[in-house]
Design a protein around this motif. Structure first.
Motif, PDB file in Angstrom:
ATOM      1  N   PRO A   1       5.521  -0.998   2.010  1.00 26.36           N
ATOM      2  CA  PRO A   1       4.071  -1.233   2.069  1.00 26.36           C
ATOM      3  C   PRO A   1       3.360  -0.587   0.880  1.00 26.36           C
ATOM      4  CG  PRO A   1       4.723   0.472   3.625  1.00 26.36           C
ATOM      5  CD  PRO A   1       5.998  -0.122   3.080  1.00 26.36           C
ATOM      6  N   ARG A   2       2.216  -1.158   0.504  1.00 24.59           N
ATOM      7  CA  ARG A   2       1.355  -0.633  -0.558  1.00 24.59           C
ATOM      8  C   ARG A   2       2.086  -0.514  -1.899  1.00 24.59           C
ATOM      9  NH1 ARG A   2       0.790   2.248   3.922  1.00 24.59           N
ATOM     10  NH2 ARG A   2       2.052   3.964   3.130  1.00 24.59           N
ATOM     11  N   LEU A   3       3.068  -1.372  -2.125  1.00 25.85           N
ATOM     12  CA  LEU A   3       3.870  -1.300  -3.347  1.00 25.85           C
ATOM     13  C   LEU A   3       3.011  -1.467  -4.599  1.00 25.85           C
ATOM     14  CD1 LEU A   3       6.561  -1.234  -4.906  1.00 25.85           C
ATOM     15  CD2 LEU A   3       6.721  -3.703  -4.536  1.00 25.85           C
ATOM     16  N   THR A   4       2.135  -2.464  -4.596  1.00 22.78           N
ATOM     17  CA  THR A   4       1.350  -2.750  -5.803  1.00 22.78           C
ATOM     18  C   THR A   4       0.453  -1.564  -6.169  1.00 22.78           C
ATOM     19  OG1 THR A   4       1.371  -5.121  -5.358  1.00 22.78           O
ATOM     20  CG2 THR A   4      -0.328  -4.295  -6.856  1.00 22.78           C
ATOM     21  N   GLY A   5      -0.232  -1.009  -5.185  1.00 21.84           N
ATOM     22  CA  GLY A   5      -1.112   0.125  -5.449  1.00 21.84           C
ATOM     23  C   GLY A   5      -0.352   1.334  -5.961  1.00 21.84           C
ATOM     24  N   GLN A   6       0.786   1.627  -5.351  1.00 25.25           N
ATOM     25  CA  GLN A   6       1.586   2.760  -5.784  1.00 25.25           C
ATOM     26  C   GLN A   6       2.148   2.542  -7.185  1.00 25.25           C
ATOM     27  OE1 GLN A   6       4.468   3.289  -2.678  1.00 25.25           O
ATOM     28  NE2 GLN A   6       3.000   4.216  -1.260  1.00 25.25           N
ATOM     29  N   ALA A   7       2.523   1.313  -7.477  1.00 28.96           N
ATOM     30  CA  ALA A   7       3.040   1.010  -8.809  1.00 28.96           C
ATOM     31  C   ALA A   7       1.961   1.222  -9.863  1.00 28.96           C
ATOM     32  CB  ALA A   7       3.555  -0.416  -8.855  1.00 28.96           C
ATOM     33  N   LEU A   8       0.741   0.786  -9.577  1.00 22.81           N
ATOM     34  CA  LEU A   8      -0.355   0.970 -10.524  1.00 22.81           C
ATOM     35  C   LEU A   8      -0.616   2.452 -10.783  1.00 22.81           C
ATOM     36  CD1 LEU A   8      -2.851  -1.790  -9.306  1.00 22.81           C
ATOM     37  CD2 LEU A   8      -1.503  -1.783 -11.417  1.00 22.81           C
ATOM     38  N   LYS A   9      -0.553   3.261  -9.739  1.00 21.00           N
ATOM     39  CA  LYS A   9      -0.753   4.701  -9.915  1.00 21.00           C
ATOM     40  C   LYS A   9       0.332   5.313 -10.782  1.00 21.00           C
ATOM     41  CE  LYS A   9      -3.163   5.506  -5.519  1.00 21.00           C
ATOM     42  NZ  LYS A   9      -3.107   6.189  -4.190  1.00 21.00           N
ATOM     43  N   SER A  10       1.518   4.753 -10.710  1.00 22.82           N
ATOM     44  CA  SER A  10       2.641   5.295 -11.467  1.00 22.82           C
ATOM     45  C   SER A  10       2.649   4.814 -12.912  1.00 22.82           C
ATOM     46  CB  SER A  10       3.961   4.897 -10.813  1.00 22.82           C
ATOM     47  OG  SER A  10       4.236   3.515 -11.024  1.00 22.82           O
ATOM     48  N   GLY A  11       1.863   3.760 -13.196  1.00 21.43           N
ATOM     49  CA  GLY A  11       1.868   3.178 -14.527  1.00 21.43           C
ATOM     50  C   GLY A  11       2.979   2.167 -14.728  1.00 21.43           C
ATOM     51  N   ARG A  12       3.584   1.713 -13.634  1.00 20.75           N
ATOM     52  CA  ARG A  12       4.674   0.732 -13.717  1.00 20.75           C
ATOM     53  C   ARG A  12       4.238  -0.594 -13.097  1.00 20.75           C
ATOM     54  NH1 ARG A  12       7.497   5.124 -10.711  1.00 20.75           N
ATOM     55  NH2 ARG A  12       8.265   6.610 -12.261  1.00 20.75           N
ATOM     56  N   SER A  13       4.991  -1.617 -13.392  1.00 23.37           N
ATOM     57  CA  SER A  13       4.780  -2.883 -12.700  1.00 23.37           C
ATOM     58  C   SER A  13       5.373  -2.764 -11.306  1.00 23.37           C
ATOM     59  CB  SER A  13       5.470  -4.024 -13.449  1.00 23.37           C
ATOM     60  OG  SER A  13       6.888  -3.891 -13.351  1.00 23.37           O
ATOM     61  N   PRO A  14       4.907  -3.563 -10.347  1.00 19.16           N
ATOM     62  CA  PRO A  14       5.486  -3.511  -8.999  1.00 19.16           C
ATOM     63  C   PRO A  14       6.988  -3.755  -9.007  1.00 19.16           C
ATOM     64  CG  PRO A  14       3.425  -4.706  -8.950  1.00 19.16           C
ATOM     65  CD  PRO A  14       3.732  -4.453 -10.401  1.00 19.16           C
ATOM     66  N   GLU A  15       7.453  -4.662  -9.878  1.00 22.43           N
ATOM     67  CA  GLU A  15       8.885  -4.975  -9.929  1.00 22.43           C
ATOM     68  C   GLU A  15       9.690  -3.769 -10.424  1.00 22.43           C
ATOM     69  OE1 GLU A  15       6.374  -8.412  -9.919  1.00 22.43           O
ATOM     70  OE2 GLU A  15       6.470  -6.759 -11.379  1.00 22.43           O
ATOM     71  N   THR A  16       9.184  -3.093 -11.461  1.00 22.92           N
ATOM     72  CA  THR A  16       9.877  -1.923 -12.005  1.00 22.92           C
ATOM     73  C   THR A  16       9.873  -0.774 -11.007  1.00 22.92           C
ATOM     74  OG1 THR A  16       9.247  -2.554 -14.262  1.00 22.92           O
ATOM     75  CG2 THR A  16       9.913  -0.273 -13.910  1.00 22.92           C
ATOM     76  N   HIS A  17       8.741  -0.589 -10.333  1.00 24.73           N
ATOM     77  CA  HIS A  17       8.630   0.486  -9.349  1.00 24.73           C
ATOM     78  C   HIS A  17       9.593   0.260  -8.186  1.00 24.73           C
ATOM     79  CE1 HIS A  17       6.541   4.015  -7.886  1.00 24.73           C
ATOM     80  NE2 HIS A  17       6.270   3.426  -6.720  1.00 24.73           N
ATOM     81  N   LEU A  18       9.670  -0.976  -7.710  1.00 18.89           N
ATOM     82  CA  LEU A  18      10.573  -1.308  -6.615  1.00 18.89           C
ATOM     83  C   LEU A  18      12.026  -1.115  -7.036  1.00 18.89           C
ATOM     84  CD1 LEU A  18      11.167  -2.398  -3.804  1.00 18.89           C
ATOM     85  CD2 LEU A  18      10.963  -4.719  -4.733  1.00 18.89           C
ATOM     86  N   ALA A  19      12.356  -1.526  -8.247  1.00 15.77           N
ATOM     87  CA  ALA A  19      13.732  -1.371  -8.726  1.00 15.77           C
ATOM     88  C   ALA A  19      14.126   0.106  -8.790  1.00 15.77           C
ATOM     89  CB  ALA A  19      13.880  -2.018 -10.104  1.00 15.77           C
ATOM     90  N   LEU A  20      13.184   0.960  -9.180  1.00  8.89           N
ATOM     91  CA  LEU A  20      13.454   2.398  -9.222  1.00  8.89           C
ATOM     92  C   LEU A  20      13.729   2.929  -7.820  1.00  8.89           C
ATOM     93  CD1 LEU A  20      13.528   5.182 -10.589  1.00  8.89           C
ATOM     94  CD2 LEU A  20      11.030   5.263 -10.343  1.00  8.89           C
ATOM     95  N   MET A  21      12.915   2.555  -6.861  1.00  6.70           N
ATOM     96  CA  MET A  21      13.123   3.007  -5.484  1.00  6.70           C
ATOM     97  C   MET A  21      14.467   2.532  -4.943  1.00  6.70           C
ATOM     98  SD  MET A  21       9.456   2.914  -3.492  1.00  6.70           S
ATOM     99  CE  MET A  21       8.911   1.295  -4.003  1.00  6.70           C
TER     100      MET A  21
END
Length: 381
Positions: free
Chosen positions: A174-194
């Motif tokens: 949940p809230r992937l897009t918002g968390q990705a923006l806070k991290s400075g990453r794209s949602p796809e990159t953030h998800l791949a890291l997790m």
């Protein structure tokens, strides 16, 4: 420069309860006998300064909007002022070191550590740092340890914010897009890291064993965050991680207590009367005698209010309730020189209006850290 004062006319909260004897301050400590200038504080109460064992309310001063300000030292000065206004004379600033990035990432953490290092010697409030390290961020353990050494940080707490259940099911957190923006990453990159960190979970226990062993050898205090089970608490105990921060269940809190380990709960939980995340209520744990310290968590005004809330609900008397925000957290941190109003201890004093329980003045380490309203007339008369 510390002040020399005899404070009289107020009620003074000593370890055994209230008394009417004067309180004398000199050389930054509480002393026996009169030292000179007297201040009449009739109608006020004097209490030990609050020791905040865990708080991240500083974040809005350091980065009020993403990328808006980079004046970190000025933000930290404002943090010290707010802490003092809330009666907090010793503050442990809980800063993430996490794969989550942004304000929780290592780069921002280094800026916070540098700001504390620069500002702490210039303000009355005792500013300290706690590193909140993500358990699955093993690739950054060496860098984290180097930061601990560089900045002299002596307290580490372990968190795990990976949404393991969702990742194991192949579902989008949940809230992937918002968390990705806070991290400075794209949602796809953030998800791949997790997904990558989750997949490497089998390697985490061994990495934690080695890391905790190194920290223990250096005398670093360690705690676990959001304990859920007695088995989980036992695993941390085996690593030398003895503080249980914000346990989520009665079982975990009881396991810590049975082992003689300190339990830290959130003051906002007490003020609200329930956990915002639906976990066990701090009031329930306090009522069961399973709390050693209350922390501001994310709201600096809450410790003082939470102590009085415990009194209002009949959970304990005033002296015992205030110990949860003064002597109790000082003991958790191993600080024997504060948390009580006794000769020889640090002159950390909260001056409180008796009728309203508003904080009127604060003395930290023998220096005026905050003062507002009519009480100022008493000091300058």
């Amino acid at each position: 420069m510390s002040i020399e004062l005899d404070l009289y006319g107020a009620r003074v909260m000593r370890p055994g309860g209230w008394d009417a004897a004067s309180l004398s301050l000199a050389g930054g400590v509480i002393v026996d006998g009169s030292v000179g200038r007297a201040v009449d504080l009739t109608g006020y109460d004097l209490l030990p300064g609050i020791v905040d064992v865990h708080g991240d309310g500083f974040e809005r001063h350091m980065a009020p909007r993403r990328g808006a300000l980079r004046e970190r030292d000025s933000g930290m000065v404002a943090v010290a002022a707010e802490l003092a206004a809330c009666g907090i004379t010793t503050a442990v600033l809980a800063q993430f070191w996490s794969w989550e990035g942004g304000m929780r990432g290592p780069e921002f953490a280094q800026e916070v550590f540098a700001a504390v290092d620069a500002v702490a010697p210039t303000v009355p409030v005792d500013l300290r740092v706690q590193m909140r390290l993500e358990t699955h961020f093993t690739e950054s353990f060496a860098e984290a340890e180097a930061a601990l050494d560089r900045w002299g940080i002596g307290y580490v707490v372990f968190n795990d914010h990976l949404p393991h259940k969702r990742l194991a099911e192949g579902r989008t957190p949940p809230r992937l897009t918002g968390q990705a923006l806070k991290s400075g990453r794209s949602p796809e990159t953030h998800l791949a890291l997790m997904q990558r960190l989750h997949a490497a979970g089998a390697e985490v226990p061994e990495a934690l064993d080695a890391f905790c062993a190194r920290l223990a050898a250096k005398g670093v205090r360690m705690g676990s965050h959001d304990d859920q089970t007695s088995e989980g608490r036992a695993e941390w105990r085996r690593r030398g991680v003895f503080v249980s921060e914000f346990p989520e269940t009665l079982e975990a809190a009881q396991a810590a207590r049975d082992a003689g380990e300190p339990v830290v709960l959130g003051a906002p939980n007490v003020v609200r009367g329930a956990s915002h995340a639906g976990n066990v209520s701090a009031l329930e744990l306090i009522g069961a005698g399973l709390c050693d310290a209350l922390a501001s968590d994310y709201h600096y005004p809450s410790p003082a209010r939470a102590a009085w809330r415990c009194v209002e609900l009949g959970l304990m008397d005033e002296a015992a309730a205030w110990q949860l925000v003064s002597e109790g957290p000082a003991r958790v941190l191993g600080l024997t020189d504060r948390g009580r109003l006794e000769p020889g201890l640090r002159a950390d004093v909260v001056v409180m209006e008796r009728e309203t329980r508003r904080i009127a003045a604060v003395i930290a380490g023998g220096q005026v850290a905050y003062m507002s309203g009519p009480v100022a007339g008493r000091f300058i008369a």
